[in-house]
Every structure is written in structure tokens, then in C-alpha cells.
Design a protein around this motif. Structure first.
Motif, PDB file in Angstrom:
ATOM      1  N   PHE A   4      36.376  30.486  30.732  1.00 31.50           N
ATOM      2  CA  PHE A   4      37.179  30.341  31.949  1.00 31.50           C
ATOM      3  C   PHE A   4      38.310  31.375  31.959  1.00 31.50           C
ATOM      4  N   ALA A   5      38.999  31.519  30.834  1.00 39.82           N
ATOM      5  CA  ALA A   5      40.108  32.472  30.768  1.00 39.82           C
ATOM      6  C   ALA A   5      39.618  33.895  30.993  1.00 39.82           C
ATOM      7  N   ARG A   6      38.432  34.203  30.405  1.00 44.56           N
ATOM      8  CA  ARG A   6      37.885  35.547  30.612  1.00 44.56           C
ATOM      9  C   ARG A   6      37.556  35.773  32.079  1.00 44.56           C
ATOM     10  N   THR A   7      37.062  34.751  32.767  1.00 41.27           N
ATOM     11  CA  THR A   7      36.737  34.883  34.196  1.00 41.27           C
ATOM     12  C   THR A   7      37.981  35.149  35.017  1.00 41.27           C
ATOM     13  N   ILE A   8      39.069  34.390  34.724  1.00 44.21           N
ATOM     14  CA  ILE A   8      40.317  34.579  35.456  1.00 44.21           C
ATOM     15  C   ILE A   8      40.857  35.994  35.233  1.00 44.21           C
ATOM     16  N   ALA A   9      40.854  36.434  33.973  1.00 40.86           N
ATOM     17  CA  ALA A   9      41.361  37.773  33.680  1.00 40.86           C
ATOM     18  C   ALA A   9      40.528  38.837  34.377  1.00 40.86           C
ATOM     19  N   ARG A  10      39.185  38.637  34.368  1.00 40.43           N
ATOM     20  CA  ARG A  10      38.308  39.620  35.011  1.00 40.43           C
ATOM     21  C   ARG A  10      38.588  39.707  36.500  1.00 40.43           C
ATOM     22  N   GLY A 297      48.354  32.288  32.579  1.00 45.40           N
ATOM     23  CA  GLY A 297      47.919  30.912  32.396  1.00 45.40           C
ATOM     24  C   GLY A 297      48.758  29.892  33.147  1.00 45.40           C
ATOM     25  N   GLU A 298      49.606  30.337  34.084  1.00 49.27           N
ATOM     26  CA  GLU A 298      50.425  29.420  34.883  1.00 49.27           C
ATOM     27  C   GLU A 298      49.653  29.071  36.156  1.00 49.27           C
ATOM     28  N   ASP A 299      48.641  28.190  35.979  1.00 49.29           N
ATOM     29  CA  ASP A 299      47.675  27.969  37.040  1.00 49.29           C
ATOM     30  C   ASP A 299      48.294  27.389  38.313  1.00 49.29           C
ATOM     31  N   ASP A 300      49.133  26.361  38.184  1.00 50.26           N
ATOM     32  CA  ASP A 300      49.687  25.721  39.376  1.00 50.26           C
ATOM     33  C   ASP A 300      50.539  26.698  40.180  1.00 50.26           C
ATOM     34  N   LEU A 306      49.043  32.366  45.470  1.00 52.19           N
ATOM     35  CA  LEU A 306      47.847  32.916  46.105  1.00 52.19           C
ATOM     36  C   LEU A 306      47.529  32.220  47.419  1.00 52.19           C
ATOM     37  N   GLN A 307      47.840  30.920  47.521  1.00 50.51           N
ATOM     38  CA  GLN A 307      47.625  30.227  48.782  1.00 50.51           C
ATOM     39  C   GLN A 307      48.571  30.765  49.852  1.00 50.51           C
ATOM     40  N   HIS A 308      49.799  31.072  49.461  1.00 47.28           N
ATOM     41  CA  HIS A 308      50.727  31.697  50.402  1.00 47.28           C
ATOM     42  C   HIS A 308      50.163  33.037  50.883  1.00 47.28           C
ATOM     43  N   TYR A 309      49.600  33.809  49.945  1.00 45.44           N
ATOM     44  CA  TYR A 309      49.013  35.087  50.319  1.00 45.44           C
ATOM     45  C   TYR A 309      47.885  34.894  51.327  1.00 45.44           C
ATOM     46  N   VAL A 310      46.986  33.959  51.053  1.00 49.12           N
ATOM     47  CA  VAL A 310      45.860  33.707  51.955  1.00 49.12           C
ATOM     48  C   VAL A 310      46.370  33.295  53.339  1.00 49.12           C
ATOM     49  N   ASP A 311      47.420  32.495  53.368  1.00 54.46           N
ATOM     50  CA  ASP A 311      47.965  32.046  54.653  1.00 54.46           C
ATOM     51  C   ASP A 311      48.597  33.191  55.445  1.00 54.46           C
ATOM     52  N   LEU A 312      49.140  34.184  54.736  1.00 57.18           N
ATOM     53  CA  LEU A 312      49.872  35.261  55.398  1.00 57.18           C
ATOM     54  C   LEU A 312      49.026  36.494  55.680  1.00 57.18           C
ATOM     55  N   ALA A 313      48.018  36.747  54.865  1.00 55.65           N
ATOM     56  CA  ALA A 313      47.261  38.000  54.960  1.00 55.65           C
ATOM     57  C   ALA A 313      46.389  38.026  56.209  1.00 55.65           C
ATOM     58  N   GLN A 325      38.009  33.351  45.830  1.00 53.80           N
ATOM     59  CA  GLN A 325      37.192  33.049  44.658  1.00 53.80           C
ATOM     60  C   GLN A 325      38.075  32.668  43.463  1.00 53.80           C
ATOM     61  N   LEU A 326      39.155  33.434  43.272  1.00 51.82           N
ATOM     62  CA  LEU A 326      40.064  33.138  42.174  1.00 51.82           C
ATOM     63  C   LEU A 326      40.735  31.783  42.382  1.00 51.82           C
ATOM     64  N   LEU A 327      41.119  31.471  43.608  1.00 53.74           N
ATOM     65  CA  LEU A 327      41.709  30.159  43.892  1.00 53.74           C
ATOM     66  C   LEU A 327      40.740  29.033  43.532  1.00 53.74           C
ATOM     67  N   GLN A 328      39.472  29.231  43.866  1.00 51.46           N
ATOM     68  CA  GLN A 328      38.464  28.230  43.539  1.00 51.46           C
ATOM     69  C   GLN A 328      38.342  28.045  42.033  1.00 51.46           C
ATOM     70  N   GLU A 329      38.358  29.178  41.309  1.00 57.43           N
ATOM     71  CA  GLU A 329      38.276  29.097  39.845  1.00 57.43           C
ATOM     72  C   GLU A 329      39.475  28.345  39.264  1.00 57.43           C
ATOM     73  N   LEU A 330      40.648  28.611  39.808  1.00 57.09           N
ATOM     74  CA  LEU A 330      41.854  27.989  39.298  1.00 57.09           C
ATOM     75  C   LEU A 330      41.907  26.491  39.613  1.00 57.09           C
ATOM     76  N   GLN A 331      41.348  26.113  40.760  1.00 61.27           N
ATOM     77  CA  GLN A 331      41.428  24.713  41.209  1.00 61.27           C
ATOM     78  C   GLN A 331      40.341  23.850  40.584  1.00 61.27           C
ATOM     79  N   ASP A 332      39.236  24.438  40.124  1.00 61.17           N
ATOM     80  CA  ASP A 332      38.132  23.656  39.561  1.00 61.17           C
ATOM     81  C   ASP A 332      38.473  23.115  38.174  1.00 61.17           C
TER      82      ASP A 332
END
Length: 332
Positions: A4-10, A297-300, A306-313, A325-332
Motif C-alpha cells: 500500500f505504501a509503495r502504491t501511494i508513493a508511486r 503517511g498523514e492520510d487523513d 486533496l479533496q479541497h483540490y478536487v473541489d477547486l480544480a 485514484q490516490l484519494l480512493q487508495e487513501l480512503q480504502d
């Protein structure tokens, strides 16, 4: 590092690379060397006094409000009276009427350089760049040793993206008027737009000599230094900008980018947080903050940013699908 950590970093690295481009600078955090964002990465934050991008815009001492001499006295010519009317309309932002008055003045006196200068300014305000260019070229022909003629023409050529012409006129303006920091700052932007970063640094440094209290010039100097991967100098320039304007969100954003170039992720995170606190609409800052927090590793906190970014972008932002995709990984 688990899967999981490798996926987030990637994903984080891929997103930073997508928006920023590769860097030759090493990092000390959990990532590979961090890519340095493009000079205009904060373009969503409109800070350039009415011009191209946040990194440019905070930058620069402005032109005199009106470099046109106001005629006075009982013996004014009809052309001078028309200029006075035009200047009055200009002061009230009635640009169409101002342009008409200045057109009357140049018809009455085709050798009246200031009337052509004022006409160029009015046409520029009306969005008639071709007409502004024509009037200002005539002003330069009639009075070639007057710096503001060259400065105003350089600004119009800049807007037309005639980089060679803009460079020529801005250089002339700065040479003729030793107090003109604006033209040197604008010249720095021309050099950045044409990937001449060493010359951009020199132009900003000369501008700072003329306007040492202008935070925007230090900000733009830092951006040019980042493009040269001179991150230590960039950090100092951005810090100086913030000493002059501590409440400027874009300056905090750009300092964060420079800290990233040094590999100082925690310092970058602090500056991104300052940027979004001062300007909650700064989407790019939420984007980069979220990626760095995910990498730490500060997931919350990463999810929130990132949710703020999605709302604004904007919906067509090229990085938004990967952020989801990253948000989904972090929330799962």
C-alpha cells in the motif's frame, strides 16, 4: 515499505511529475528526488497585477499612472484641449471617449507625441492591441528619448507575444529611465517565457536595485532561480519576498516549491499550509500539500487537502483523475 505504501508513493511521484517535470536535485524525504514545479505552477492564483501568472504577477513596481503631460494655461492649442478632455475621460475609466478625444488631438496635430502615447494607452485598455501598437510606435518615432513611450510599447508587444520586440522596447525604457524598475521586471518575464533563465535572473536583480522594497521582484527572482535548479538562492529570494509581504499566499506557495527542490518536505508542508490559510482558493497548493502529506503517511490530512483540490480544480485538469485514484487508495 508495504505494498500500500509503495502504491501511494508511486502515485504521488507520478502526479508531481505530471504537473512539474523532472528535477536534478536530490531529496531527503521518502520519495525519489522531488521534481521541481514549472515556474508558473501557481497560475490559478491570479496575483500578477493583471498579467500572466501568479509567479510573475506579484512582481513589479507599476508604471506611473499617467506619463502623459497634462497641458494647461490660456494659450493651449485645440489639440492640447482635446488631450485634456481625453485625460479627464481616462481618469473616469471612460476609455472609448478618451480614445476619441486623443484621436481628435492627433488629427489636429500629427506631431504631438504625448497624444499618440495617450491614444496607445486608451486603445490598450479597450483591448485594441493592434491599434495601441500603431499609436505607440508613432509616439516612439516622434519622441525616441522618452522612456515611457518605449515602456508602454513594450507592454503591448508583450501582450502580443512579440518577445523580440518587447525585449527591445523594455530594454530601451530601462536605459532611458534609471528609475524604471517595472520594465526590467517585465523584461525578466520575457526572458522566462523564452527559456533564458540566466538573463531573467540578471534582469530581476537589476530591477531590485531600483526597487529594493518590491516583494514581487524577489518572488519572480526566486522563480527564475528555481528554473536553474539554484534552490538555495531561490529559498533566500522567496524568504525576502515574504519579509516584505508576509500575507501574500502566492509567495508562501513559491517558497514551498523551493523547499521541495531542496528536499525539505516538512518546511514545504508548512508553507503550503500557510498559502491555503491565506488563500483557500489556491488549488495548486492543496494539490502539492496533499501529495506531500500522503508521502509522509498523514492520510487523513492528505485526504482533506486533496479533496479541497478536487473541489477547486477545473474539471479538465489533466491531473484530476490521478488525484481521484490516490484519494480512493487513501480512503480504502
Amino acid at each position: 515499505m508495504n505494498r500500500f505504501a509503495r502504491t501511494i508513493a508511486r502515485i504521488s511521484l507520478a502526479l508531481l511529475g505530471l504537473r512539474c517535470g523532472p528535477s536534478t536535485s536530490g531529496g531527503t524525504g521518502t520519495q525519489e528526488p522531488l521534481p521541481d514545479p514549472a515556474a508558473d505552477a501557481a497560475s490559478t492564483a491570479a496575483a500578477e497585477t493583471g498579467t500572466p501568472s501568479a509567479t510573475d504577477a506579484a512582481g513589479g513596481t507599476t508604471h506611473p499612472v499617467n506619463p502623459v503631460e497634462r497641458p494647461s494655461g490660456p494659450d493651449m492649442t485645440e489639440a492640447q484641449r482635446a488631450v485634456v478632455r481625453g485625460l479627464n475621460f481616462m481618469g473616469a475609466s471612460r476609455w472609448g471617449e478618451a480614445a476619441a478625444a486623443f484621436e481628435e488631438a492627433v488629427a489636429l496635430d500629427p506631431g504631438y507625441a504625448d497624444a499618440f502615447l495617450a491614444l496607445g494607452q486608451a486603445r490598450n485598455e479597450l483591448g485594441d492591441l493592434a491599434g495601441a501598437r500603431q499609436a505607440l510606435e508613432r509616439a516612439v518615432d516622434l519622441r525616441p528619448e522618452y522612456g515611457p513611450n518605449h515602456a508602454e510599447l513594450g507592454e503591448v508587444l508583450f501582450d502580443l507575444e512579440d518577445w523580440e520586440g518587447a525585449e527591445r522596447e523594455l530594454k530601451a525604457a530601462a536605459r532611458l529611465d534609471p528609475t524604471d524598475a517595472f520594465s526590467l521586471g517585465r523584461l525578466g518575464v520575457v526572458y522566462r517565457r523564452t527559456n533564458r533563465y540566466d538573463e531573467a535572473v540578471a534582469a530581476y536583480q537589476q530591477a531590485i536595485e531600483r526597487a529594493p522594497d518590491d516583494g514581487g521582484l524577489y518572488n519572480n527572482l526566486g522563480v527564475a532561480l528555481r528554473k536553474l535548479r539554484r534552490y538555495d538562492e531561490a529559498v533566500k529570494a522567496h524568504q525576502h519576498a515574504l519579509e516584505l509581504e508576509p500575507g501574500n499566499a502566492v509567495f508562501h506557495f513559491n517558497l514551498a516549491v523551493a523547499f521541495r527542490g531542496q528536499g525539505q518536505e516538512q518546511l514545504a508542508i508548512a508553507e503550503y499550509r500557510s498559502a491555503v490559510r491565506l488563500d483557500p482558493s489556491l488549488a495548486d497548493a492543496y494539490h502539492d500539500l496533499g501529495l506531500l502529506l500522503a508521502n509522509q503517511g498523514e492520510d487523513d490530512a492528505a485526504i482533506d487537502a486533496l479533496q479541497h483540490y478536487v473541489d477547486l480544480a477545473p474539471a479538465d485538469d489533466p491531473g484530476i483523475a490521478e488525484v481521484r485514484q490516490l484519494l480512493q487508495e487513501l480512503q480504502d
